[in-house]
Design a protein around this motif. Structure first.
Motif, PDB file in Angstrom:
ATOM      1  N   ALA A 139       3.305  -9.605  -0.704  1.00 62.98           N
ATOM      2  CA  ALA A 139       3.483  -8.129  -1.580  1.00 62.98           C
ATOM      3  C   ALA A 139       4.522  -8.211  -2.185  1.00 62.98           C
ATOM      4  CB  ALA A 139       3.646  -7.116  -0.318  1.00 62.98           C
ATOM      5  N   SER A 140       5.864  -9.021  -1.835  1.00 59.92           N
ATOM      6  CA  SER A 140       6.971  -8.686  -2.826  1.00 59.92           C
ATOM      7  C   SER A 140       6.640  -9.658  -4.126  1.00 59.92           C
ATOM      8  CB  SER A 140       8.018  -9.333  -2.034  1.00 59.92           C
ATOM      9  OG  SER A 140       9.026  -9.571  -2.938  1.00 59.92           O
ATOM     10  N   PRO A 169      11.034  -1.874   7.658  1.00 63.24           N
ATOM     11  CA  PRO A 169      10.768  -2.923   6.765  1.00 63.24           C
ATOM     12  C   PRO A 169      11.949  -3.689   6.626  1.00 63.24           C
ATOM     13  CG  PRO A 169       9.763  -0.915   5.745  1.00 63.24           C
ATOM     14  CD  PRO A 169      10.597  -0.391   6.733  1.00 63.24           C
ATOM     15  N   ASN A 170      11.883  -5.011   6.769  1.00 64.35           N
ATOM     16  CA  ASN A 170      12.970  -5.963   6.595  1.00 64.35           C
ATOM     17  C   ASN A 170      12.680  -7.277   6.753  1.00 64.35           C
ATOM     18  OD1 ASN A 170      14.046  -7.264   9.256  1.00 64.35           O
ATOM     19  ND2 ASN A 170      13.575  -5.404   9.904  1.00 64.35           N
ATOM     20  N   TYR A 171      13.333  -8.171   5.965  1.00 64.59           N
ATOM     21  CA  TYR A 171      12.830  -9.572   5.814  1.00 64.59           C
ATOM     22  C   TYR A 171      13.838 -10.663   6.639  1.00 64.59           C
ATOM     23  CZ  TYR A 171      10.036  -8.301   2.063  1.00 64.59           C
ATOM     24  OH  TYR A 171       8.820  -7.591   1.139  1.00 64.59           O
ATOM     25  N   THR A 172      14.582  -9.932   7.522  1.00 65.80           N
ATOM     26  CA  THR A 172      15.648 -10.770   8.039  1.00 65.80           C
ATOM     27  C   THR A 172      15.289 -11.995   9.121  1.00 65.80           C
ATOM     28  OG1 THR A 172      15.860  -9.272   9.930  1.00 65.80           O
ATOM     29  CG2 THR A 172      17.282  -8.816   8.116  1.00 65.80           C
ATOM     30  N   GLU A 229       6.433  -1.149  -3.082  1.00 68.95           N
ATOM     31  CA  GLU A 229       6.907  -2.348  -3.863  1.00 68.95           C
ATOM     32  C   GLU A 229       7.312  -3.464  -2.926  1.00 68.95           C
ATOM     33  OE1 GLU A 229       9.842  -1.330  -6.752  1.00 68.95           O
ATOM     34  OE2 GLU A 229       8.620   0.301  -7.428  1.00 68.95           O
ATOM     35  N   CYS A 230       7.783  -3.142  -1.661  1.00 65.74           N
ATOM     36  CA  CYS A 230       8.086  -4.085  -0.633  1.00 65.74           C
ATOM     37  C   CYS A 230       9.049  -5.131  -1.168  1.00 65.74           C
ATOM     38  CB  CYS A 230       6.727  -4.920  -0.217  1.00 65.74           C
ATOM     39  SG  CYS A 230       5.383  -4.032   0.475  1.00 65.74           S
ATOM     40  N   HIS A 272       4.055  -7.954  -6.515  1.00 61.10           N
ATOM     41  CA  HIS A 272       4.753  -6.667  -7.148  1.00 61.10           C
ATOM     42  C   HIS A 272       5.521  -7.448  -8.411  1.00 61.10           C
ATOM     43  CE1 HIS A 272       7.572  -3.478  -8.121  1.00 61.10           C
ATOM     44  NE2 HIS A 272       6.294  -2.798  -8.322  1.00 61.10           N
ATOM     45  N   LEU A 305       1.067  -2.962  -3.522  1.00 66.30           N
ATOM     46  CA  LEU A 305       0.027  -3.111  -2.183  1.00 66.30           C
ATOM     47  C   LEU A 305       0.295  -2.063  -0.996  1.00 66.30           C
ATOM     48  CD1 LEU A 305       0.014  -7.001  -2.213  1.00 66.30           C
ATOM     49  CD2 LEU A 305      -1.799  -5.617  -3.061  1.00 66.30           C
ATOM     50  N   THR A 355      17.106  -5.148   2.144  1.00 66.62           N
ATOM     51  CA  THR A 355      15.846  -5.492   3.358  1.00 66.62           C
ATOM     52  C   THR A 355      16.067  -6.723   3.624  1.00 66.62           C
ATOM     53  OG1 THR A 355      14.105  -5.989   1.419  1.00 66.62           O
ATOM     54  CG2 THR A 355      14.207  -3.958   2.380  1.00 66.62           C
ATOM     55  N   THR A 356      16.903  -7.695   3.051  1.00 64.54           N
ATOM     56  CA  THR A 356      17.088  -8.931   3.411  1.00 64.54           C
ATOM     57  C   THR A 356      18.233  -9.126   4.471  1.00 64.54           C
ATOM     58  OG1 THR A 356      18.444  -9.559   1.766  1.00 64.54           O
ATOM     59  CG2 THR A 356      16.259 -10.077   1.464  1.00 64.54           C
ATOM     60  N   TYR A 397       5.878 -12.653   2.433  1.00 64.01           N
ATOM     61  CA  TYR A 397       6.338 -12.443   1.104  1.00 64.01           C
ATOM     62  C   TYR A 397       5.243 -12.146  -0.147  1.00 64.01           C
ATOM     63  CZ  TYR A 397      10.866 -13.890   2.773  1.00 64.01           C
ATOM     64  OH  TYR A 397      11.961 -14.229   3.317  1.00 64.01           O
ATOM     65  N   ILE A 433       1.325  -2.169   1.678  1.00 64.72           N
ATOM     66  CA  ILE A 433       1.969  -2.900   2.860  1.00 64.72           C
ATOM     67  C   ILE A 433       3.217  -2.480   3.277  1.00 64.72           C
ATOM     68  CG2 ILE A 433       2.849  -5.430   3.091  1.00 64.72           C
ATOM     69  CD1 ILE A 433       0.289  -6.356   1.802  1.00 64.72           C
ATOM     70  N   SER A 434       3.537  -2.906   4.372  1.00 64.38           N
ATOM     71  CA  SER A 434       5.064  -2.779   4.962  1.00 64.38           C
ATOM     72  C   SER A 434       5.508  -4.041   5.744  1.00 64.38           C
ATOM     73  CB  SER A 434       5.441  -1.396   5.833  1.00 64.38           C
ATOM     74  OG  SER A 434       5.041  -0.457   5.166  1.00 64.38           O
ATOM     75  N   VAL A 435       6.452  -4.711   5.445  1.00 53.85           N
ATOM     76  CA  VAL A 435       6.857  -5.859   6.055  1.00 53.85           C
ATOM     77  C   VAL A 435       7.739  -5.596   6.948  1.00 53.85           C
ATOM     78  CG1 VAL A 435       7.736  -8.395   5.292  1.00 53.85           C
ATOM     79  CG2 VAL A 435       6.347  -7.075   3.650  1.00 53.85           C
ATOM     80  N   LEU A 451       0.923   2.865  -1.403  1.00 54.40           N
ATOM     81  CA  LEU A 451       1.317   1.721  -1.997  1.00 54.40           C
ATOM     82  C   LEU A 451       2.757   1.452  -2.309  1.00 54.40           C
ATOM     83  CD1 LEU A 451      -1.172   1.619  -5.166  1.00 54.40           C
ATOM     84  CD2 LEU A 451      -1.264   0.654  -2.783  1.00 54.40           C
TER      85      LEU A 451
END
Lengths: 86, 407
Positions: free
Chosen positions: B228-229, B289-292, A47-48, B232, B239, A73-74, B226, B241-243, A45
């Protein structure tokens, strides 16, 4: 954005030299009293976080050390360690 | 002239203070769920809340490929139904979704991969999905541009050919479903960000947005990468999950050359020729993992190397456009669809990784049924969150290409 990470031994290096080791989740649960839920939580599990998170990295193509770092992470940018809350 | 055009899904509606159902995320899974809630379940008091605009995320950032050649008995029927729905939806929505069932060709580069393909094909055939194993020579007959010589990094041993798959115009699916849902009374609120979910005594009571609170009894989070983020952040539910950012690109347009979707796990690459003539190609995920949603020089180089090896005719071509989207990866490469389990009235549809597009039509149908009846349809039952605790992970990692942050 391209990733760079600061290895505590080798210094700042190209991110592709490293392997991501997951979110920092605290110590591994004790075997005694461990439930499928607590083990699942530790293993799977996340937090992402879309933002700054503390995470583990392994310097695979370098000195082979495991270390923790803070990263946004952004943006993929390393962040300074936040001041400890007393 | 600008600013006066009306969206084809109708007039902008005023945000009401209460709806029966609120769907967070303006992507295909929300749009499809809203459409089927209204069409098949008679629930029309539905709001879709989207932070940017519909189709901004994964719905507009995928490579449009559809197929039903997954690995396990739970996944194949879901994707088969989704595949069968494209022509039906084209008619029903009165909107050209540009479904081109040109067929998928998955290249195999070793005897071990051929053996794995045999098992995947057996599963497909058991579920009535057309899929067969062909050798390198037959693959060359289908795609004459393929390089089947021994003299490349991963020589082609054969391929899994899946004729019913192909491509669908992904933006058209967004617009078509939005049109269909809005016509049935669904409110689509773009530029509206969900900032929280209110609960009381273990039940959902509403959704907090930057435009005010909406009271509702049921909420679905299907916000793609988005999810999972958000889940939470709103409810404290973690979850598995890895994004990761997944990257794609298109070349300059060419004359017709590639008549099928071609993919290769060993080269980590898939490609198809769009109706405009461009080669749309991708498959690469960042290893962390990253959201870029940004592209990297590392992968553009890899893509060029891979394509020019197994399709040497593409040497010297230029990439015209590049883009990235988000893939929320689970450990077993299968999605998470669950509801009423953690909190009454709270539903989730996430963990779709890089295959959320191809499944959206069927998933929308079943999620709508789930939300309307409060009973999980058999089709979705194996995809619950509990499977990770109960060690009932699915075997989808054995499917074509497997990506995790560990690769």
């Amino acid at each position: 954005m391209a990733l760079t990470l600061t290895c505590p031994i080798c210094g700042k290096r190209n991110g592709y030299e490293f392997r991501y080791g997951g979110e920092e989740k605290g110590p591994r649960p004790e075997e005694e009293g461990m439930t499928p839920e607590s083990w699942c939580e530790y293993v799977h599990l996340n937090e992402c976080k879309a933002g700054v998170q503390e995470e583990w990295w392994f310097h695979r193509d370098g000195c082979g050390s495991w270390f923790k770092t803070f990263r946004d992470t952004t943006t993929n940018l390393e962040q300074p360690t936040p001041a400890r809350e007393e | 002239m600008f600013g006066k055009s009306k969206p084809m899904w109708g007039e902008r509606k005023k945000l009401k203070s209460s709806y029966d159902v609120v769907l967070i995320g303006g992507g295909l899974h929300s749009l499809a769920t809203a459409y089927y809630l209204a069409k098949e379940q008679g629930i029309t008091d539905v709001a879709i809340i989207e932070k940017n605009y519909i189709g901004y995320g994964g719905a507009g950032r995928n490579t449009a490929i559809v197929r039903a050649n997954q690995r396990t008995q739970y996944n194949v029927p879901l994707y088969k139904e989704a595949l069968d729905l494209w022509p039906v939806l084209t008619k029903e929505l009165d909107y050209n979704l540009m479904f081109n069932n040109c067929g998928n060709l998955n290249l195999m580069h070793s005897e071990a991969a051929m053996k794995a393909a045999r098992m995947t094909i057996a599963t497909a055939q058991f579920h009535g999905v057309e899929s067969h194993l062909i050798d390198a020579k037959e693959a060359k007959e289908l795609v004459p541009a393929l390089n089947i010589s021994e003299d490349i990094t991963y020589p082609i041993h054969g391929a899994m050919f899946h004729p019913p798959g192909g491509v669908v115009r992904h933006d058209a699916v967004v617009w078509g479903l939005a049109k269909g849902a809005a016509k049935l009374g669904v409110h689509i609120h773009q530029q509206t960000e969900a900032t929280g979910i209110n609960t009381r005594n273990g039940k959902v009571t509403g959704v907090v947005t930057d435009k005010g609170t909406i009271n509702c009894k049921q909420v679905l989070v299907s916000a793609g990468g988005y999810s999972a983020s958000l889940i939470h952040g709103f409810l404290g539910i973690k979850l598995p999950i890895s994004v990761l950012t997944i990257q794609a690109m298109v070349t300059q347009p060419l004359k017709p050359l590639l008549n099928h979707v071609v993919s290769s796990g060993a080269y980590h690459c898939y490609a198809n020729q769009t109706l405009k003539g461009e080669i749309a190609t991708g498959a690469h995920m960042d290893q962390w993992p990253n959201y870029t949603t940004l592209n990297t020089a590392h992968y553009i180089k890899h893509q060029a190397e891979a394509l020019s090896e197994f399709l040497p005719a593409l040497r010297g071509l230029r990439f015209m456009r590049i883009w990235g989207g988000l893939a929320d990866m689970t450990p077993d490469m299968a999605p998470i669809m669950d509801g009423n389990e953690q909190i009454e009235g709270f539903f989730m549809d996430c963990g779709w990784g890089y295959f959320g597009f191809k499944s959206c039509s069927a998933v929308g149908k079943y999620m709508a049924q789930f939300m309307a009846t409060n009973e999980c349809p058999d089709m979705l039952r194996p995809f619950n969150l509990k499977r990770y605790q109960e060690h009932k992970l699915m075997g989808e990692t054995a499917a074509l290409v497997n990506y995790t942050p560990d690769n």
